[in-house]
Design a protein around this motif. Sequence first.
Motif, mmCIF file in Angstrom:
data_model
loop_
_atom_site.group_PDB
_atom_site.id
_atom_site.type_symbol
_atom_site.label_atom_id
_atom_site.label_comp_id
_atom_site.label_asym_id
_atom_site.label_seq_id
_atom_site.Cartn_x
_atom_site.Cartn_y
_atom_site.Cartn_z
ATOM 1 N N THR A 62 1.227 -1.125 -0.684
ATOM 2 C CA THR A 62 -0.401 0.206 -0.199
ATOM 3 C C THR A 62 0.821 1.560 -0.012
ATOM 4 N N ARG A 63 0.239 2.774 0.144
ATOM 5 C CA ARG A 63 1.191 3.591 0.327
ATOM 6 C C ARG A 63 1.787 3.740 1.815
ATOM 7 N N ARG A 64 0.836 3.288 2.290
ATOM 8 C CA ARG A 64 2.101 3.133 3.274
ATOM 9 C C ARG A 64 3.057 2.752 3.786
ATOM 10 N N GLY A 65 2.667 1.291 2.803
ATOM 11 C CA GLY A 65 3.879 0.244 2.567
ATOM 12 C C GLY A 65 5.169 1.032 2.224
ATOM 13 N N ARG A 66 4.920 1.080 0.896
ATOM 14 C CA ARG A 66 5.780 1.950 -0.390
ATOM 15 C C ARG A 66 6.773 2.590 1.075
ATOM 16 N N ASP A 67 5.859 3.283 1.687
ATOM 17 C CA ASP A 67 6.212 4.538 2.218
ATOM 18 C C ASP A 67 7.879 4.233 3.210
ATOM 19 N N LEU A 68 7.669 2.906 3.722
ATOM 20 C CA LEU A 68 8.371 3.347 4.644
ATOM 21 C C LEU A 68 9.936 2.395 3.632
ATOM 22 N N TRP A 69 10.264 3.086 2.718
ATOM 23 C CA TRP A 69 11.933 3.025 1.921
ATOM 24 C C TRP A 69 12.621 3.918 2.461
ATOM 25 N N PRO A 70 12.368 4.511 2.527
ATOM 26 C CA PRO A 70 13.785 5.615 3.749
ATOM 27 C C PRO A 70 14.444 4.261 4.843
ATOM 28 N N VAL A 71 13.140 3.827 5.807
ATOM 29 C CA VAL A 71 14.314 3.590 7.151
ATOM 30 C C VAL A 71 14.831 2.187 6.192
ATOM 31 N N LEU A 72 14.277 1.603 5.698
ATOM 32 C CA LEU A 72 14.971 0.451 5.130
ATOM 33 C C LEU A 72 16.044 0.700 4.855
ATOM 34 N N LEU A 73 16.221 1.503 3.477
ATOM 35 C CA LEU A 73 17.253 1.843 2.630
ATOM 36 C C LEU A 73 18.591 2.906 3.966
ATOM 37 N N THR A 74 17.915 3.064 4.991
ATOM 38 C CA THR A 74 18.956 3.568 6.330
ATOM 39 C C THR A 74 19.424 2.865 6.987
ATOM 40 N N ILE A 75 18.920 1.421 7.283
ATOM 41 C CA ILE A 75 18.983 0.523 7.566
ATOM 42 C C ILE A 75 20.045 -0.457 7.293
ATOM 43 N N TRP A 76 20.267 -0.547 5.808
ATOM 44 C CA TRP A 76 21.285 -1.378 4.361
ATOM 45 C C TRP A 76 22.276 -0.412 4.567
ATOM 46 N N ALA A 77 22.324 0.787 4.453
ATOM 47 C CA ALA A 77 23.402 1.869 4.486
ATOM 48 C C ALA A 77 24.532 1.736 5.464
ATOM 49 N N TRP A 78 22.847 1.379 6.942
ATOM 50 C CA TRP A 78 24.362 1.932 8.076
ATOM 51 C C TRP A 78 24.996 0.296 8.033
ATOM 52 N N GLU A 79 23.873 -1.196 7.852
ATOM 53 C CA GLU A 79 24.391 -2.021 7.898
ATOM 54 C C GLU A 79 25.821 -2.766 6.516
ATOM 55 N N SER A 80 26.023 -1.895 5.899
ATOM 56 C CA SER A 80 26.573 -2.221 4.684
ATOM 57 C C SER A 80 28.023 -0.871 5.140
ATOM 58 N N GLN A 81 27.666 -0.088 6.146
ATOM 59 C CA GLN A 81 28.908 0.741 6.165
ATOM 60 C C GLN A 81 29.847 0.854 6.947
ATOM 61 N N PHE A 87 25.887 5.055 -4.228
ATOM 62 C CA PHE A 87 25.964 5.848 -3.203
ATOM 63 C C PHE A 87 25.397 5.553 -1.555
ATOM 64 N N LEU A 88 25.517 6.770 -0.558
ATOM 65 C CA LEU A 88 24.782 6.560 0.379
ATOM 66 C C LEU A 88 23.863 7.359 1.024
ATOM 67 N N PRO A 89 22.827 7.261 1.720
ATOM 68 C CA PRO A 89 21.898 7.935 1.936
ATOM 69 C C PRO A 89 22.697 9.479 3.145
ATOM 70 N N THR A 90 21.867 10.730 2.841
ATOM 71 C CA THR A 90 22.801 11.277 3.801
ATOM 72 C C THR A 90 21.021 12.194 4.154
ATOM 73 N N LEU A 91 21.274 11.849 5.519
ATOM 74 C CA LEU A 91 19.899 12.738 6.472
ATOM 75 C C LEU A 91 20.214 14.700 6.233
ATOM 76 N N PHE A 122 24.006 5.626 13.146
ATOM 77 C CA PHE A 122 22.673 4.846 13.119
ATOM 78 C C PHE A 122 21.538 5.616 13.029
ATOM 79 N N TYR A 123 21.832 7.221 13.440
ATOM 80 C CA TYR A 123 21.006 8.976 14.072
ATOM 81 C C TYR A 123 20.200 8.681 12.182
ATOM 82 N N PRO A 124 19.860 9.139 10.932
ATOM 83 C CA PRO A 124 19.041 8.438 10.197
ATOM 84 C C PRO A 124 18.108 7.450 10.063
ATOM 85 N N VAL A 125 18.865 6.082 11.052
ATOM 86 C CA VAL A 125 18.068 5.546 11.011
ATOM 87 C C VAL A 125 16.993 5.784 12.007
ATOM 88 N N VAL A 126 17.227 6.311 12.732
ATOM 89 C CA VAL A 126 16.251 6.704 13.941
ATOM 90 C C VAL A 126 15.089 7.710 13.917
#
Length: 328
Positions: free
Chosen positions: A104-123, A144-148, A270-274
Amino acid sequence: MTNPPSTPSTDTAPPLVHPSDRPTRLPAGETNAVGWTLGLIGDEWNLLILRYAMLGVRRYGIWRQELPISHAVLTRRLNVLTEMGMFERVEYQQKAKRFEYVLTRRGRDLWPVLLTIWAWESQWVPAHPERLPRMVHKTCGRTFLPTLMCAACGRPARARDVTGGFGPSGTWSRSVPAATTRRRSSSAEGAGMFPETMALIGNRWSAALLGAAFQGAHRFRDFEQRLGAPPTIISDRLRVFCDLGVFTQIPGSERADWQSYQFTDKGRAFYPVVMTAIDWGQRWFRAAEGPALVYTHRECGQDLQVQLTCDQCAGVLRGTEVLVENST
């Protein structure tokens, strides 16, 4: 301060109706947006199911094929995620009554959280049971890495750049994760893609301690007073955070034997995840009294407006512009 209430039964469905296209209205005095968000993202199976859904998976059999997950666990998670408004169950075959789970729109809207978790784990987590995929920003064509950032002024939003804390519906007891499922065991077959993230937010006391640290708690006594947790639990969580390299111990400024727990670079990263999790949660779960947390960006003096940009081209990131590539 009293101890937070126990987490709801792991075998019960969420007690609220969660419309997928508009925010859930939360009753006054009950679990706030932080608690509902942690209940969702603090479960590794939820994150893994949603990760594959973001890549286009819709059918039960594909999740069973891609994940080391049992029939019972997958069924329970899909039911809960549907009840929480993350998926819509759509019939695609009438003869045998088969259904797809469409984000749903709500589900798709979670992508920034998944992206920042991936970025933190990968780095910051070099030893993964599974090789993490590469993320490419389609606009510039580079990994790339996402910047908050703060969308109001276009400046970075690091932990030191932001001030704030609990809002009208924000208390420690109301922020306890509204979990309805058991977190994936660390000993489960095919350990997951987010091992250290789960160590930080997959336990209600860990999540609370992390939040207290980002709100300025540093000493054992600070954590004990704010969380109302037994000393043995505080000690255990502090030890885990130090073992992970998220905290470091330094002598206290008042007395050398009063240890102070400070974030390391890894912990601050980890701050961007939070913040993306809080931003998502407060848009989709709204308590009657008002927000659980309020933040001001020091640079511009306005309410923080969370935004992610590409560290390679500085362009604003959008979910449709992130390409997932398997590492070789």
